[in-house]
Write a protein that holds these residues in place. Structure first.
Motif, short mmCIF file in Angstrom:
data_model
loop_
_atom_site.label_atom_id
_atom_site.label_comp_id
_atom_site.label_asym_id
_atom_site.label_seq_id
_atom_site.Cartn_x
_atom_site.Cartn_y
_atom_site.Cartn_z
N ASN A 79 36.55 49.32 26.76
CA ASN A 79 36.65 50.48 25.87
C ASN A 79 38.13 50.77 25.64
N LYS A 80 38.63 50.43 24.47
CA LYS A 80 40.06 50.54 24.18
C LYS A 80 40.55 51.98 24.22
N LYS A 81 39.70 52.94 23.82
CA LYS A 81 40.11 54.35 23.87
C LYS A 81 40.43 54.77 25.30
N TYR A 82 39.55 54.37 26.23
CA TYR A 82 39.77 54.68 27.64
C TYR A 82 41.05 54.03 28.13
N LEU A 83 41.22 52.73 27.79
CA LEU A 83 42.37 51.98 28.29
C LEU A 83 43.68 52.57 27.79
N HIS A 84 43.73 52.93 26.49
CA HIS A 84 44.96 53.48 25.92
C HIS A 84 45.21 54.91 26.38
N ALA A 85 44.13 55.63 26.77
CA ALA A 85 44.30 57.02 27.22
C ALA A 85 44.73 57.09 28.68
N VAL A 86 44.03 56.33 29.56
CA VAL A 86 44.26 56.44 31.00
C VAL A 86 45.30 55.43 31.49
N PHE A 87 45.32 54.23 30.93
CA PHE A 87 46.29 53.21 31.34
C PHE A 87 47.04 52.67 30.12
N PRO A 88 47.76 53.54 29.39
CA PRO A 88 48.53 53.06 28.23
C PRO A 88 49.63 52.11 28.67
N ALA A 89 50.02 51.21 27.77
CA ALA A 89 51.00 50.18 28.12
C ALA A 89 52.31 50.78 28.61
N ARG A 90 52.75 51.90 28.02
CA ARG A 90 54.05 52.46 28.40
C ARG A 90 54.02 53.18 29.75
N SER A 91 52.81 53.38 30.33
CA SER A 91 52.73 54.00 31.66
C SER A 91 52.71 52.96 32.77
N LEU A 92 52.55 51.69 32.39
CA LEU A 92 52.36 50.66 33.42
C LEU A 92 53.61 50.39 34.24
N THR A 93 54.81 50.64 33.65
CA THR A 93 56.04 50.44 34.42
C THR A 93 56.10 51.41 35.60
N VAL A 94 55.76 52.69 35.34
CA VAL A 94 55.75 53.68 36.41
C VAL A 94 54.67 53.32 37.44
N LEU A 95 53.48 52.95 36.95
CA LEU A 95 52.37 52.59 37.84
C LEU A 95 52.74 51.41 38.73
N ASP A 96 53.32 50.36 38.11
CA ASP A 96 53.71 49.17 38.89
C ASP A 96 54.81 49.49 39.88
N THR A 97 55.74 50.37 39.51
CA THR A 97 56.84 50.72 40.42
C THR A 97 56.32 51.45 41.66
N ILE A 98 55.45 52.45 41.43
CA ILE A 98 54.87 53.19 42.57
C ILE A 98 54.01 52.26 43.42
N ALA A 99 53.22 51.40 42.76
CA ALA A 99 52.35 50.46 43.49
C ALA A 99 53.17 49.51 44.35
N ASN A 100 54.27 48.99 43.78
CA ASN A 100 55.10 48.06 44.55
C ASN A 100 55.88 48.75 45.66
N LEU A 101 56.24 50.02 45.44
CA LEU A 101 56.89 50.78 46.51
C LEU A 101 55.91 50.98 47.67
N GLY A 102 54.66 51.34 47.33
CA GLY A 102 53.62 51.46 48.37
C GLY A 102 53.39 50.14 49.08
N LEU A 103 53.38 49.05 48.29
CA LEU A 103 53.17 47.72 48.87
C LEU A 103 54.32 47.33 49.78
N LEU A 104 55.54 47.72 49.39
CA LEU A 104 56.72 47.43 50.20
C LEU A 104 56.57 48.01 51.60
N PHE A 105 56.18 49.28 51.67
CA PHE A 105 56.03 49.92 52.98
C PHE A 105 54.78 49.40 53.70
N PHE A 106 53.74 49.03 52.95
CA PHE A 106 52.55 48.47 53.60
C PHE A 106 52.87 47.14 54.25
N LEU A 107 53.68 46.32 53.58
CA LEU A 107 54.07 45.03 54.17
C LEU A 107 54.96 45.25 55.40
N PHE A 108 55.71 46.34 55.41
CA PHE A 108 56.47 46.70 56.61
C PHE A 108 55.49 46.98 57.75
#
Length: 802
Positions: A79-108
């Motif tokens: 459903n493209k409306k859902y995807l563009h509303a909840v996970f728009p392309a321009r929000s993915l940088t912030v999402l990936d940054t927070i996810a990788n920061l969490g992953l960094l500490f999890f790997l620690f």
């Protein structure tokens, strides 16, 4: 032309916070509220899936992988409306940054779970199994990569693709495996320890291979890849020499029993970020720096535990699930179309399973491990998880894996992990494997000179001194077969992934505490038992139950069965406050006790600890205890008195035995009370009691340390007066369900019905005593009558303290 330029213009970057809906702002167009919505959606979905998968005993990582795929383009993302509303392309940088920061500490945290000392002690069998579990799948993964390159991955670089495929197929997820073993109660078995040791070696090898794969995947010349690899090796070498010195300096300033200074925790977390920055600058992902520092943190002392407590809940609860969504947004199952793609999926799954399982089974059989255990090891080593996703995501980001190959590999990881638990349960049922029959299930026995085997359980260090003093009293003269004690540390398996740190405490499960060949743990529990074992004639073996509270009784009962214990000593669910009153430690501990009482394969004792012998171990020559046995009649009372007789052999113990007999005048007038059909006055029970007492009195005549008195009482009031006269005792020994009409008169509704009528009385405020209480239940194949119904009763008195 102007219109074309406008069409190609990038959307403006998101602002952090909105001005609110009342000022016309849509929260979904701002990064902070959108991130909050994404986190809440992810956490809600993954927790719901984890709850649904719980009956299948699947680890939480399965729910998180499925949740990520469902939120991505494979399902809801269609459903493209859902995807563009909840996970728009321009929000993915912030999402990936927070996810990788969490992953960094999890790997620690994952690094914290790996103990280099334990790896160095890994036996030849585990090392052989680990190497077989890497080499054969790695080779088959490289073979499969040629087929994939000729079909769906034609445009990727050959070298990096071969290595990435080999690593992805040969990985074993150490944290996920530990969770599965704990859930299946295999963590402290031979198979579990072997699997954990092999998986730890496999994990380290996988990270080294992944670093090599990342170095090779650079877009520059081979010389650049060489520089990346050499710089990474240099950084790790520097860390190995410098980091332990700094961490040991911090650990020395964090004494046991005191809170860890915040400055040390903050400095360590900053060092983790700095190490991540260095490895990212070198060109091998930021995760490596965090993982290396985690491995180098000393595992002894409170420092590692404090780091886990500070970091884990936020990271694994909120940030880490974002990584699975980040991965799920890249996974599009719809790209697997046609017979060829689905055939390749089957090929990858079969190759991965065949390599891991066959390689592990063959080497295990060569190491003379039975076939059933070898097959179980094969499926356990086939477990994938988060580390697999990390490898795949790095490969995807570096352009080594395309969309279709990425989707195939994610489904392979999901499938191989999903099948582990059901297959292991079907092949290797611990309950069935532990089933054995043994003779001495009670303390009361025909031959008193046989060895006495105790399984003593404890939750915390608070009860250690009393347990050691109880062991001292239980060893008798030493002329009999001796006393063997299995000291079981009951450790709760929570949803926290750091529960895997408990694996290290279970490594020496069943081995002697005192081992001059190895440096012993500084844990104060071990030190206390070591000292006692050296000073006494008692053989002590540690054992560990790592389990959820709801199923901990299974671990206790199966351990008692395996160790052929005659009695299980359980800690009461309340502890004594400074003012002398009892306060609930944890209410779920009483449910563990009740289930053990119902299902135990031997006799059971519940120890109400009021400081037997004080807060330290009393040397044998200084023991001076008065122990009182209150005997009313019945098998439980006979068991209590049998235990008392063993204790009386100790030269520092005086045993008072009080037998209660109802006055014949009163007995004739009293109304007989039977509790729930418990036939307490059966002729055979009376004859058993008389026979037992007569034999006991013969022994008494030869011993100066035992005093036997028979008290004729007219009712509950007189019985209470007799009990109060023995308040100065150090320990009361009573049966859980004594028999006779006098007991019925003393039985009052109140707290702790599992202690039985006399046990309840001795812990109630009505009877003011500083004596500890040991409530005994003699083994019978099946509980009936009041012995069973009392375990189902709820408290009728409110409040936690008495």
């Amino acid at each position: 032309m102007a219109s074309n330029v406008t069409a190609l213009k990038c959307p403006p970057p998101m602002k952090a916070a909105s001005n609110g809906v009342f000022q016309g702002d849509n929260p979904l167009h701002f990064s902070l509220p959108l991130l909050i919505i994404q986190i809440c959606l992810v956490v809600a979905l993954t927790r719901a899936l984890a709850y649904l998968l719980r009956p299948l005993r699947q680890p939480r990582v399965i729910a998180e992988i499925i949740g990520g795929i469902l939120l991505g383009p494979s399902a809801l993302g269609r459903n493209k409306k859902y995807l563009h509303a909840v996970f728009p392309a321009r929000s993915l940088t912030v999402l990936d940054t927070i996810a990788n920061l969490g992953l960094l500490f999890f790997l620690f945290l994952v690094g914290l779970e790996l103990d280099p000392k334990a790896l160095r002690r890994t036996g030849k069998k585990a090392l052989s199994i680990a190497l077989a579990g890497i080499t054969l799948p790695f080779a088959l993964g490289i073979g499969t990569s040629f087929i994939l390159r000729s079909t769906i991955s034609k445009d990727v670089a050959q070298g990096p693709f071969l290595v990435f495929m080999g690593v992805a197929v040969s990985i074993t997820a150490f944290p996920v495996l530990a969770r599965i073993l704990a859930e299946l109660k295999l963590l402290t078995t031979d198979v579990g320890r072997m699997a954990m040791s092999a998986a730890a070696v496999n994990d380290v090898a996988a990270w080294i291979l992944l670093a090599l794969a990342i170095a090779l995947s650079g877009t520059g010349s081979p010389l650049v890849s060489l520089w990346v690899f050499l710089s990474g090796s240099g950084f790790i070498t520097l860390c190995i020499f410098v980091a332990p010195l700094l961490f040991k300096w911090m650990v020395k300033r964090c004494p046991e029993g005191e809170p860890v200074d915040e400055i040390y925790v903050c400095a360590t977390l900053a060092a983790v970020l700095a190490a991540g920055l260095v490895t990212d600058t070198i060109g091998i992902h930021a995760l490596f720096g965090a993982f290396v520092l985690g491995v180098l943190v000393p595992k002894e002392g409170p420092f590692a535990g404090a780091l886990v407590e500070k970091v884990e809940d936020l990271v694994s609860g909120l940030f880490l699930p974002l990584y699975f969504v980040s991965s799920g947004l890249k996974t599009n199952v719809a790209t697997i179309q046609g017979g060829q793609s689905w055939g390749l999926l089957v090929l990858v799954i079969v190759t991965a399973c065949f390599g891991k399982i066959v390689g592990t089974v063959v080497v295990s059989l060569l190491c003379k491990i039975p076939f059933r255990e070898a097959l179980v090891l094969g499926f356990l080593m086939n477990t994938k998880g988060l580390v697999e996703l990390i490898v795949l995501n790095i490969g995807k980001d570096r352009g080594v894996l395309n969309d279709q190959t990425f989707a195939i590999m994610v489904l392979m990881a999901l499938f191989t992990t999903f099948i582990t638990t059901p297959i292991v349960v079907a092949i290797y049922k611990p309950a069935r494997m532990a089933a054995s029959d043994y003779k001495h299930r009670t303390i009361q026995r025909k031959d008193p000179n046989t060895q006495l085997r105790l399984l003593t359980c404890f939750h915390s260090t608070r009860s250690i001194p009393t347990l050691i003093n109880l062991m001292e009293t239980s060893r008798g003269t030493g002329k009999r077969g001796g006393l063997r004690v299995f000291a079981m540390h009951l450790m709760e398996l929570s949803e926290r992934s750091s529960a895997i740190l408990m694996v290290h405490k279970a490594r020496k499960n069943g081995a002697p505490f005192w081992n001059k060949g190895e440096s012993t743990d500084t844990n104060q529990v071990v030190v206390a038992f070591e000292a006692f074992e050296q000073l006494s004639q008692v053989s002590i073996r540690p054992t560990t139950a790592i389990s959820a509270m709801s199923s901990m009784h299974e671990d206790i009962c199966s351990s008692a069965q395996r160790k052929k214990a005659a009695v299980i000593i359980l800690p009461f669910h309340k502890h004594q406050r400074i003012d002398g009153h009892l306060e609930t430690t944890r209410s779920d501990l009483r449910h563990v006790n009740r289930r053990v009482l119902e299902h135990a394969p031997c006799s059971v004792g519940i120890l109400v600890d009021r400081g037997l012998g004080g807060a330290a171990h009393i040397a044998a020559s200084n023991v001076n205890y008065t122990i009182t046995v209150l005997f009313f009649g019945g098998p439980d009372d006979r068991e209590a008195l049998s235990y008392g007789a063993i204790m009386a052999e100790h030269p520092g113990i005086n045993l008072n035995v009080v037998r209660f007999v109802v006055d014949s005048k009163v007995a004739g007038e009293s109304v007989r009370l039977d509790i729930d059909g418990n036939d307490g006055n059966r002729p055979e029970d009376k004859s058993d009691d008389e026979e037992f007492i007569s034999e006991f009195r013969e022994k008494v005549s030869k011993s100066g340390s035992i005093k036997f008195e028979e008290c004729v009482v007219g009712g509950a009031a007189e019985a209470m007066a007799v009990i109060r006269s023995h308040n100065v005792s150090n320990l009361f020994l009573v049966g859980r369900i004594p028999e006779g009409q006098l007991v019925a008169a003393l039985d009052k509704k109140g707290e702790c019905p599992e202690l039985g009528p006399i046990g309840k009385l001795l812990v109630s405020p009505e009877l003011s005593t500083a004596a500890s209480v040991l409530v005994m239940q003699q083994y019978r194949s099946q509980l009936t009558g009041h012995a069973l119904t009392s375990l189902k009763e709820e408290d009728t008195a409110g409040g936690d303290s008495q």
